[in-house]
Design a protein around this motif. Structure first.
Motif, PDB file in Angstrom:
ATOM      1  N   TYR A  49       0.854  -1.179   0.000  1.00 16.32           N
ATOM      2  CA  TYR A  49       0.000   0.000   0.000  1.00 16.32           C
ATOM      3  C   TYR A  49       0.888   1.226   0.000  1.00 16.32           C
ATOM      4  CZ  TYR A  49      -3.545  -3.362   1.347  1.00 16.32           C
ATOM      5  OH  TYR A  49      -4.387  -4.436   1.380  1.00 16.32           O
ATOM      6  N   TYR A  50       0.602   2.150  -0.893  1.00 22.00           N
ATOM      7  CA  TYR A  50       1.393   3.370  -1.023  1.00 22.00           C
ATOM      8  C   TYR A  50       0.581   4.544  -0.501  1.00 22.00           C
ATOM      9  CZ  TYR A  50       4.372   0.628  -4.089  1.00 22.00           C
ATOM     10  OH  TYR A  50       5.208  -0.333  -4.596  1.00 22.00           O
ATOM     11  N   ILE A  51       1.248   5.407   0.258  1.00 22.42           N
ATOM     12  CA  ILE A  51       0.618   6.630   0.757  1.00 22.42           C
ATOM     13  C   ILE A  51       1.424   7.816   0.238  1.00 22.42           C
ATOM     14  CG2 ILE A  51       0.147   8.047   2.788  1.00 22.42           C
ATOM     15  CD1 ILE A  51      -0.373   5.607   4.368  1.00 22.42           C
ATOM     16  N   ALA A  52       0.691   8.792  -0.269  1.00 20.83           N
ATOM     17  CA  ALA A  52       1.320  10.042  -0.698  1.00 20.83           C
ATOM     18  C   ALA A  52       0.313  11.159  -0.460  1.00 20.83           C
ATOM     19  CB  ALA A  52       1.717   9.982  -2.166  1.00 20.83           C
ATOM     20  N   ALA A  53       0.809  12.360  -0.361  1.00 17.06           N
ATOM     21  CA  ALA A  53      -0.079  13.508  -0.187  1.00 17.06           C
ATOM     22  C   ALA A  53      -0.925  13.689  -1.434  1.00 17.06           C
ATOM     23  CB  ALA A  53       0.741  14.770   0.079  1.00 17.06           C
ATOM     24  N   ALA A  54      -2.092  14.259  -1.271  1.00 16.30           N
ATOM     25  CA  ALA A  54      -2.993  14.497  -2.403  1.00 16.30           C
ATOM     26  C   ALA A  54      -2.344  15.389  -3.450  1.00 16.30           C
ATOM     27  CB  ALA A  54      -4.293  15.113  -1.909  1.00 16.30           C
ATOM     28  N   THR A  55      -1.428  16.224  -3.028  1.00 12.80           N
ATOM     29  CA  THR A  55      -0.763  17.154  -3.951  1.00 12.80           C
ATOM     30  C   THR A  55       0.472  16.549  -4.601  1.00 12.80           C
ATOM     31  OG1 THR A  55       0.487  18.042  -2.091  1.00 12.80           O
ATOM     32  CG2 THR A  55      -1.576  19.170  -2.669  1.00 12.80           C
ATOM     33  N   ASP A  56       0.837  15.335  -4.230  1.00 11.30           N
ATOM     34  CA  ASP A  56       2.067  14.704  -4.727  1.00 11.30           C
ATOM     35  C   ASP A  56       1.732  13.672  -5.803  1.00 11.30           C
ATOM     36  OD1 ASP A  56       4.555  13.658  -5.147  1.00 11.30           O
ATOM     37  OD2 ASP A  56       4.895  13.007  -3.087  1.00 11.30           O
ATOM     38  N   ASN A  57       1.535  14.142  -7.032  1.00 13.46           N
ATOM     39  CA  ASN A  57       1.191  13.241  -8.137  1.00 13.46           C
ATOM     40  C   ASN A  57       2.405  12.477  -8.652  1.00 13.46           C
ATOM     41  OD1 ASN A  57      -1.512  13.975  -8.116  1.00 13.46           O
ATOM     42  ND2 ASN A  57      -1.073  15.807  -9.313  1.00 13.46           N
ATOM     43  N   MET A  58       3.565  13.049  -8.575  1.00 13.75           N
ATOM     44  CA  MET A  58       4.766  12.424  -9.118  1.00 13.75           C
ATOM     45  C   MET A  58       5.110  11.133  -8.380  1.00 13.75           C
ATOM     46  SD  MET A  58       7.055  12.541 -11.449  1.00 13.75           S
ATOM     47  CE  MET A  58       7.118  14.190 -12.079  1.00 13.75           C
ATOM     48  N   SER A  59       4.999  11.129  -7.065  1.00 15.96           N
ATOM     49  CA  SER A  59       5.341   9.943  -6.284  1.00 15.96           C
ATOM     50  C   SER A  59       4.429   8.773  -6.633  1.00 15.96           C
ATOM     51  CB  SER A  59       5.251  10.240  -4.789  1.00 15.96           C
ATOM     52  OG  SER A  59       6.262  11.142  -4.411  1.00 15.96           O
ATOM     53  N   LEU A  60       3.137   9.045  -6.788  1.00 19.37           N
ATOM     54  CA  LEU A  60       2.211   7.976  -7.131  1.00 19.37           C
ATOM     55  C   LEU A  60       2.463   7.452  -8.544  1.00 19.37           C
ATOM     56  CD1 LEU A  60      -1.051   9.307  -5.475  1.00 19.37           C
ATOM     57  CD2 LEU A  60       0.493   7.522  -4.657  1.00 19.37           C
ATOM     58  N   GLN A  61       2.864   8.329  -9.457  1.00 22.19           N
ATOM     59  CA  GLN A  61       3.211   7.878 -10.808  1.00 22.19           C
ATOM     60  C   GLN A  61       4.434   6.963 -10.770  1.00 22.19           C
ATOM     61  OE1 GLN A  61       3.761  11.426 -13.106  1.00 22.19           O
ATOM     62  NE2 GLN A  61       1.569  11.851 -13.266  1.00 22.19           N
ATOM     63  N   LYS A  62       5.404   7.317  -9.952  1.00 23.18           N
ATOM     64  CA  LYS A  62       6.597   6.474  -9.829  1.00 23.18           C
ATOM     65  C   LYS A  62       6.247   5.122  -9.215  1.00 23.18           C
ATOM     66  CE  LYS A  62       9.965  10.208  -9.533  1.00 23.18           C
ATOM     67  NZ  LYS A  62      10.968  10.872  -8.701  1.00 23.18           N
ATOM     68  N   ALA A  63       5.335   5.106  -8.242  1.00 22.22           N
ATOM     69  CA  ALA A  63       4.907   3.846  -7.632  1.00 22.22           C
ATOM     70  C   ALA A  63       4.186   2.979  -8.655  1.00 22.22           C
ATOM     71  CB  ALA A  63       4.003   4.124  -6.432  1.00 22.22           C
ATOM     72  N   ARG A  64       3.319   3.578  -9.451  1.00 23.80           N
ATOM     73  CA  ARG A  64       2.634   2.821 -10.513  1.00 23.80           C
ATOM     74  C   ARG A  64       3.639   2.255 -11.502  1.00 23.80           C
ATOM     75  NH1 ARG A  64      -0.858   7.349 -10.506  1.00 23.80           N
ATOM     76  NH2 ARG A  64      -2.773   6.861  -9.426  1.00 23.80           N
ATOM     77  N   SER A  65       4.618   3.057 -11.861  1.00 27.19           N
ATOM     78  CA  SER A  65       5.650   2.606 -12.794  1.00 27.19           C
ATOM     79  C   SER A  65       6.443   1.443 -12.206  1.00 27.19           C
ATOM     80  CB  SER A  65       6.575   3.771 -13.136  1.00 27.19           C
ATOM     81  OG  SER A  65       7.635   3.342 -13.928  1.00 27.19           O
ATOM     82  N   PHE A  66       6.788   1.539 -10.925  1.00 25.25           N
ATOM     83  CA  PHE A  66       7.522   0.470 -10.254  1.00 25.25           C
ATOM     84  C   PHE A  66       6.713  -0.817 -10.258  1.00 25.25           C
ATOM     85  CE2 PHE A  66       8.313  -1.928  -6.329  1.00 25.25           C
ATOM     86  CZ  PHE A  66       9.652  -2.247  -6.519  1.00 25.25           C
ATOM     87  N   GLU A  67       5.440  -0.740  -9.890  1.00 25.22           N
ATOM     88  CA  GLU A  67       4.594  -1.931  -9.861  1.00 25.22           C
ATOM     89  C   GLU A  67       4.416  -2.509 -11.267  1.00 25.22           C
ATOM     90  OE1 GLU A  67       3.358  -3.686  -7.303  1.00 25.22           O
ATOM     91  OE2 GLU A  67       4.281  -2.375  -5.835  1.00 25.22           O
ATOM     92  N   SER A  68       4.302  -1.647 -12.279  1.00 17.14           N
ATOM     93  CA  SER A  68       4.185  -2.124 -13.660  1.00 17.14           C
ATOM     94  C   SER A  68       5.445  -2.847 -14.099  1.00 17.14           C
ATOM     95  CB  SER A  68       3.919  -0.954 -14.604  1.00 17.14           C
ATOM     96  OG  SER A  68       2.675  -0.386 -14.318  1.00 17.14           O
ATOM     97  N   SER A  69       6.602  -2.379 -13.651  1.00 20.79           N
ATOM     98  CA  SER A  69       7.857  -3.033 -14.026  1.00 20.79           C
ATOM     99  C   SER A  69       7.939  -4.432 -13.419  1.00 20.79           C
ATOM    100  CB  SER A  69       9.062  -2.195 -13.597  1.00 20.79           C
ATOM    101  OG  SER A  69       9.231  -2.239 -12.198  1.00 20.79           O
ATOM    102  N   LEU A  70       7.305  -4.634 -12.266  1.00 20.74           N
ATOM    103  CA  LEU A  70       7.286  -5.966 -11.664  1.00 20.74           C
ATOM    104  C   LEU A  70       6.480  -6.933 -12.517  1.00 20.74           C
ATOM    105  CD1 LEU A  70       6.802  -5.150  -7.881  1.00 20.74           C
ATOM    106  CD2 LEU A  70       8.915  -5.654  -9.099  1.00 20.74           C
ATOM    107  N   VAL A  71       5.390  -6.456 -13.096  1.00 15.58           N
ATOM    108  CA  VAL A  71       4.568  -7.296 -13.960  1.00 15.58           C
ATOM    109  C   VAL A  71       5.365  -7.671 -15.203  1.00 15.58           C
ATOM    110  CG1 VAL A  71       2.477  -7.372 -15.360  1.00 15.58           C
ATOM    111  CG2 VAL A  71       2.421  -6.333 -13.094  1.00 15.58           C
TER     112      VAL A  71
END
Length: 112
Positions: free
Chosen positions: A69-91
């Motif tokens: 589970y990833y937590i980021a501030a509502a204003t921090d879109n970049m961190s969530l994009q990086k988390a999505r990218s990381f999880e996609s790379s695992l797939v």
């Protein structure tokens, strides 16, 4: 010998025995290791914290630490994009898709 010398020698002996014990035990695997996966919370943030967390996750046993589970501030879109990218790379590497959850509490940012 005086009492102070005897107490000092006993203290040094006890400390020395403890240090030797810790050194000998540090190389042994932990007893009672959990075999089931562990739910993991990852707190993302600015100032390089997201990169540090993703680097740490890259070396962990992914099959042992899920769902993640990833937590980021509502204003921090970049961190969530990086988390999505990381999880996609695992797939792409053949790992199964782990749960990616964005938990944001209001519009507050974390830290100061």
């Amino acid at each position: 010998m005086s009492l102070v010398v005897v107490i000092s020698l006993l203290t040094i002996g006890v400390v020395l025995i403890r240090v030797i014990y810790v050194i000998c035990q540090s190389g042994k695997p932990l007893k009672g290791k959990r075999s089931e996966p562990v739910s993991t919370l990852i707190v993302l943030g600015s100032g390089g914290h997201t990169a540090e967390m993703l680097n740490l996750l890259a070396v962990l046993q992914k099959e042992r630490f899920y769902p993640r589970y990833y937590i980021a501030a509502a204003t921090d879109n970049m961190s969530l994009q990086k988390a999505r990218s990381f999880e996609s790379s695992l797939v792409n590497e053949g790992d199964f898709l782990h749960q990616l959850t964005e938990l944001v509490k209001g519009e507050r940012s974390f830290g100061g």
